[in-house]
Structures are given as C-alpha cells and as structure tokens.
Design a protein around this motif. Structure first.
Motif, mmCIF file in Angstrom:
data_model
loop_
_atom_site.group_PDB
_atom_site.id
_atom_site.type_symbol
_atom_site.label_atom_id
_atom_site.label_comp_id
_atom_site.label_asym_id
_atom_site.label_seq_id
_atom_site.Cartn_x
_atom_site.Cartn_y
_atom_site.Cartn_z
ATOM 1 N N THR A 180 2.827 -0.923 4.198
ATOM 2 C CA THR A 180 1.648 -0.058 4.302
ATOM 3 C C THR A 180 1.445 0.453 5.733
ATOM 4 O O THR A 180 0.989 1.580 5.933
ATOM 5 N N TYR A 181 1.830 -0.377 6.725
ATOM 6 C CA TYR A 181 1.703 0.050 8.121
ATOM 7 C C TYR A 181 2.639 1.223 8.406
ATOM 8 O O TYR A 181 2.231 2.238 9.013
ATOM 9 N N TYR A 184 1.494 4.346 6.607
ATOM 10 C CA TYR A 184 0.363 4.956 7.326
ATOM 11 C C TYR A 184 0.862 5.740 8.541
ATOM 12 O O TYR A 184 0.379 6.846 8.832
ATOM 13 N N GLU A 188 0.281 9.564 9.579
ATOM 14 C CA GLU A 188 -0.324 9.843 10.887
ATOM 15 C C GLU A 188 0.501 10.885 11.631
ATOM 16 O O GLU A 188 -0.032 11.839 12.221
ATOM 17 N N ARG A 229 -3.463 10.218 4.510
ATOM 18 C CA ARG A 229 -3.487 9.280 5.642
ATOM 19 C C ARG A 229 -4.620 8.278 5.496
ATOM 20 O O ARG A 229 -4.425 7.070 5.731
ATOM 21 N N TYR A 232 -3.707 5.637 2.875
ATOM 22 C CA TYR A 232 -2.736 4.654 3.365
ATOM 23 C C TYR A 232 -3.338 3.776 4.461
ATOM 24 O O TYR A 232 -2.955 2.609 4.604
ATOM 25 N N LYS A 233 -4.272 4.316 5.215
ATOM 26 C CA LYS A 233 -4.954 3.495 6.214
ATOM 27 C C LYS A 233 -5.775 2.402 5.535
ATOM 28 O O LYS A 233 -5.771 1.233 5.966
ATOM 29 N N TYR A 236 -3.448 -0.248 4.297
ATOM 30 C CA TYR A 236 -2.987 -1.101 5.399
ATOM 31 C C TYR A 236 -4.080 -2.087 5.823
ATOM 32 O O TYR A 236 -3.805 -3.268 6.057
#
Length: 468
Positions: A180-181, A184, A188, A229, A232-233, A236
């Motif tokens: 997930t990081y 993200y 980004e 974004r 996904y943030k 994360y």
C-alpha cells in the motif's frame, strides 16, 4: 504524552536495532519479527506453555515423594482409657512399584483389641509392599509421570505452532503495508506529473498552441488521480495501524509505527528466491519428523500408548505382597533385638470374573490410537500439498514478476514516445493520458505481484513448519 512516549520508545529501539544508522528509516521484516519474538503477548504465551510442561513434570514426580503419616485413635469414657492407638511412620514409593515403609506403633488401654497389643515400649516395624501382578510394570503414578514428560516435550512443538502462525500473519500484514505504501507513492508521483502537464497545457493554450478542451481534460486527470491517491493513502494508513498490532515492548507496552519509519521502496525490495526443486524435496521428506503439527501427533500417540499399557495392566489380577519385620525397642538400639521370627506379612489377591470393564477400556484405548493415526496421515498429506501449493505459486509469481517488470519498461517507452508525438502535435492529450494510465496500472500490478511473491516464499517455510 502517552502516545509520544510510545513513539520515542519505538524510535529509540529501532535506532539501536539498526546499529545506530540514523539515516536508515526503513522498518524491515527482520526488525518486525525481532519485536514479535521478544515482546508479543502470544510469544510470551508460548514461553508459558514450556513452563507449564516443566510444572506438570514436577507435579507428577510428587507421586514418588516420601510421605510421613500418623494416626491416633483414642477413647475415654467413665474416667477410663478404653484404648489409645498410635501408628506413625514413613512411606517411600519407588519407580519400580516397590514401596518401602517404616513406622512405630504404641497402643494401650484396658479394652484394647488383642491384635493391637504391643510391648510397653512400643513396636518398630519396617518392610516393603510389592505388586506382583497388576502394577508390576506400570501403574497410575508411573503413567502420570510418563505422560507429564510427553506433555513437557509437546509444549515446545505447541510453541512452534503458535509462533509459526503468528509470524506468518505478521509477515502477510507487513507486505500489505509495503504494497500500500508503494501504491500510494505511485499515485503521489502521478498527481505531480498530472499537475505539471496541466500547467504545460495551460501555457500552450494561452500561447494559442493547444485548444481549451485540452486544459479541461488535464484538469479532470488531476482530480481523478487525486481521488485515487487519497484512497491509497487511506489504505496505507489503515495497513500501518494493522501492522502496529504486532509491535509490543517491555511491560506489555503497545507500540505504533510513526511517520519517521517507512517500508522499503519498490527498488529496495529484494526478491527472496531460495527454494529449488531439490530443496523442496528435502522439505517434504522432513515433514513427518520436523513439522510441529506432526510432532504433536507423535506426542499424542505416545500419551495414548501409555494409557493403553495402563489399561492392559488392569487385565492382570491384583497380587500385592506386604512384609514387615518387627522389633521391640530396648535401650538406645532396637536393631540388636531384630529376629527373623518377628514379622508380619500379607497377601492380597483379586480378579474380576468377566473383566468386561477392563477389556472394554483397553479396546477403547486402541480405537483412540487408530483414530489418531488416521488423523496423522491425513494431516501429513494436507501439509505436503500445502507446501507444494505455495511452491507452485512461488514459481508462477517469479515468472509473472519478471514479465511485468519488463512490461513496465515497455509501457514507459510507449509513454515517452507518445509524449514526443504530443509535443510535435502528432498526438492528443487523451492518448498521452491513456498511455500513462496503462503505465500506472502496470506499476501497481508489479507491486502487488512482488508482495504476493514474498508472501509465497515465506509461505513455504510456514506450511513446512520452519518459519519459527
């Protein structure tokens, strides 16, 4: 203040764990497992299991502890002492079914039963009690101690089962956090690219090189990517909280992963390609003896076999022999008064006519052994197939990762070519965005595949019981 304390604790320990390299802010899988092994409550429960096993042995050994005993029975009536009977001594049981006993009797009274009459100074005795039939080879005390030894050994395997499950759950969550990081980060970066392209298209529109509709399309692209974004943030952030569930410190203090720590970036991830077909065969061959679940079956069968032997012993007749030599204490030493003519002995014999209860219990014990053996064979086959399943997944994902890495490079080349055509007026913004979306999807796909690949690699060790 409490949250700040937990954050400082985590950062300070991570600093020490990474040998003081302050610039290294990557939280690795090995660091996660170090925290789990040393501080996680389940890991502490596993250590308690071993302590319980040791305590069970100590309790079972208590069946062989020497015992002091004393019995006093008196009757007074009408200012007369009818009788006073005192019997005290020491019993020492042994592993071999022989019990040693020594004691002292002192009885008196005007209405004392003649069989209890002893010399005025009392009567010393010492002797043995032996089971010549039932209980000669095994009895309840010996069976309990043998079972306790088996249980103590099984607690080590139970700890491995607990930790094997805990490690695998934590590692799966770790790679979800990594995935997930990086996802993200992809969005980004895509938002930054979309903003840069929007500014370029807007300037071209102001110069009269691009139509106004291109600026609208570029703006919509920014908005779509900002929405992705943010999604996904959120994923994360939630994955970070879930991974923090596995982080504990001294005194059962829960820790939290802060923004000072991060997962490895995609380019920093090392694919753990370790298992070959030869290694796989070695792993499969070791399952019957090395897997903790199979060891637990072996321990259970050992315990059931002890129970079967005890049930089989019950079929034998009871034949107990007791012998005591007697001596009257005179002066300071009664040994000199010992005579082989002074003794007391007894023989006890019993045997049920039909032995229905004993034979039924023995048959039930045999059935339990057979049921456990069937379960053991089934479990062994399930474990073998699970290992092979993870291995097949591991091999397939290895190929897919390489394919998609190459696909990402090709999508990148297509995008660069489309950008060049767009700058020369031979393409449209729609095609550029389409190429870039394909590249983003490919990057997300390869990130997910790398995460699955590392989980499958760990899954082989997990399925074979070798993770802890």
């Amino acid at each position: 203040m409490r949250r700040l304390t937990k954050t400082i604790l985590l950062l300070s320990v991570c600093y020490n764990f990474t040998f003081g390299q302050e610039e290294n802010k990557v939280f690795t899988q090995d660091q996660l497992l170090w925290y789990i092994e040393n501080y996680h409550p389940v890991a502490q429960q596993g250590r308690l299991l071993i302590d319980q096993g040791e305590s069970s042995i100590r309790a079972a050994r208590g069946g062989f502890d020497p015992k002091l005993f004393a019995n006093l029975d008196q009757k007074q009536f009408d200012e007369k002492e009818y009788y006073s009977i005192l019997n005290s001594g020491l019993k020492i049981p042994t592993w071999y079914g022989v019990e040693f006993k020594t004691g002292f009797e002192q009885n008196r009274g005007i209405y004392l039963n003649p069989e209890n009459k002893v010399p005025n100074g009392g009567l010393w005795y010492g002797g043995i009690s032996v089971s010549l039939g039932q209980g000669l080879f095994i009895d309840k005390r010996r069976a309990e101690l043998q079972k306790a030894n088996v249980f103590a050994s099984s607690t080590i395997a139970e700890q491995k089962v607990l930790m094997n499950e805990l490690y695998f759950d934590a590692i799966k969550q770790y790679w979800k956090w990594v995935q997930t990081y990086n996802e993200y980060n992809v969005f980004e970066e895509s938002v930054s690219l979309a903003v840069t392209r929007f500014e370029a298209v807007k300037n071209s529109y102001l110069l009269g090189d691009k139509p106004a509709i291109d600026t609208l399309e570029a703006k919509i692209q920014i908005q779509n990517r900002e929405l992705s974004r943010n999604e996904y943030k959120l994923a994360y952030q939630n994955a970070t909280l879930e991974l923090s569930n596995y982080l504990w410190f001294v005194n059962n203090t829960p820790l939290e992963i802060t923004n000072e720590l991060r997962p490895p970036l995609f380019d920093e991830i090392v694919l753990s390609i370790q298992t070959s077909f030869d290694t796989l065969q070695t792993i499969v061959d070791a399952i019957p003896s090395a897997h903790p679940d199979m060891q637990l079956y072996d321990f259970k069968l050992s315990s059931l076999e002890i129970e079967r032997k005890l049930r089989a012993e019950k079929i034998k007749p009871k034949l107990n022999l007791n012998y005591n030599f007697l001596s009257e204490p005179v002066g300071d030493n009664f040994i000199n008064n010992f005579s082989s003519q002074n003794y007391k002995w007894g023989l006890e014999f019993s045997l049920p006519i039909f032995l229905r209860e004993e034979r039924g219990n023995l048959q039930l014990a045999k059935y339990k052994i057979q049921q456990t053996q069937f379960g053991q064979r089934q479990k062994q086959q399930e474990i073998k197939n699970k290992v092979l399943s993870y291995f097949n997944e591991h091999i397939a994902l290895r190929e897919q990762v390489e394919i998609y890495k190459d696909a990402v490079l090709n999508y990148g080349r297509l995008l660069e070519g489309e950008k060049i055509k767009f700058d020369t007026g031979e393409s449209s913004l729609f095609l550029v965005n389409s190429r870039e979306s394909s590249l983003i999807d490919a990057r997300l796909k390869v990130i997910a595949l790398v995460s699955k690949f590392n989980i499958s690699s760990t899954g082989i060790d997990y399925a074979s019981g070798r993770l802890f």
